[in-house]
Design a protein around this motif. Structure first.
Motif: not given
Ligand SMILES: [Zn+2]
Length: 143
Positions: A63-72
């Motif tokens: 539910r984050k604005r940043t795509p999960e892939h970017e975060i990971l």
């Protein structure tokens, strides 16, 4: 992303034509079950992009604005010893944002470990250092 999407309900690969498409109501489903990981986490495969993913992909930060892939990916780079300050410069995220992700990730450490090891080839020892770092909030450097 649908708020109540579950693991295996959609393809988490942003480059896939079927990215984020829920399986419900589709005549030809693109997600199939694909065994389990060594830790017993269900694995899925998207027939469209041929990518496999574990049960947790797409659900940890979905539910984050940043795509999960970017975060990971940012977390993987941190685990590999990059500093938050340099990642902040390179990636354009605020240091506070990265720290917040790190703290949130620590609450799902097992799931995050699984994804970072299987998809980003991060090593066990690097992850241990990452979690140790979160537990050591005063320090700004990775061990
Ligand atoms: Zn796909």
């Amino acid at each position: 992303m649908e708020q109540f999407a579950k693991t295996g309900d959609f393809c988490p690969n942003e480059a896939c034509p079927d990215y984020g498409k829920l399986q419900d109501g589709q005549r030809q489903q693109n997600i199939i079950k694909f065994g389990k990981t060594r830790q017993g986490v269900p694995r899925y495969r998207c027939k469209t992009c041929k990518k496999t993913f574990t049960g947790t992909t797409g659900t940890i930060f979905y539910r984050k604005r940043t795509p999960e892939h970017e975060i990971l990916e940012t977390l993987a780079l941190l685990a590999e010893g990059n500093r938050i300050s340099s990642l902040s410069r390179v990636k354009g995220f605020k240091e506070d944002t990265i720290l917040a992700w790190l703290r949130e990730a620590a609450q799902h450490a097992e799931a995050v470990d699984e994804v970072l090891m299987s998809e980003f080839q991060v090593e066990r020892g690097q992850l241990d250092a990452l979690w140790a770092y979160v537990g050591n909030k005063g320090e700004k450097k990775l061990p």
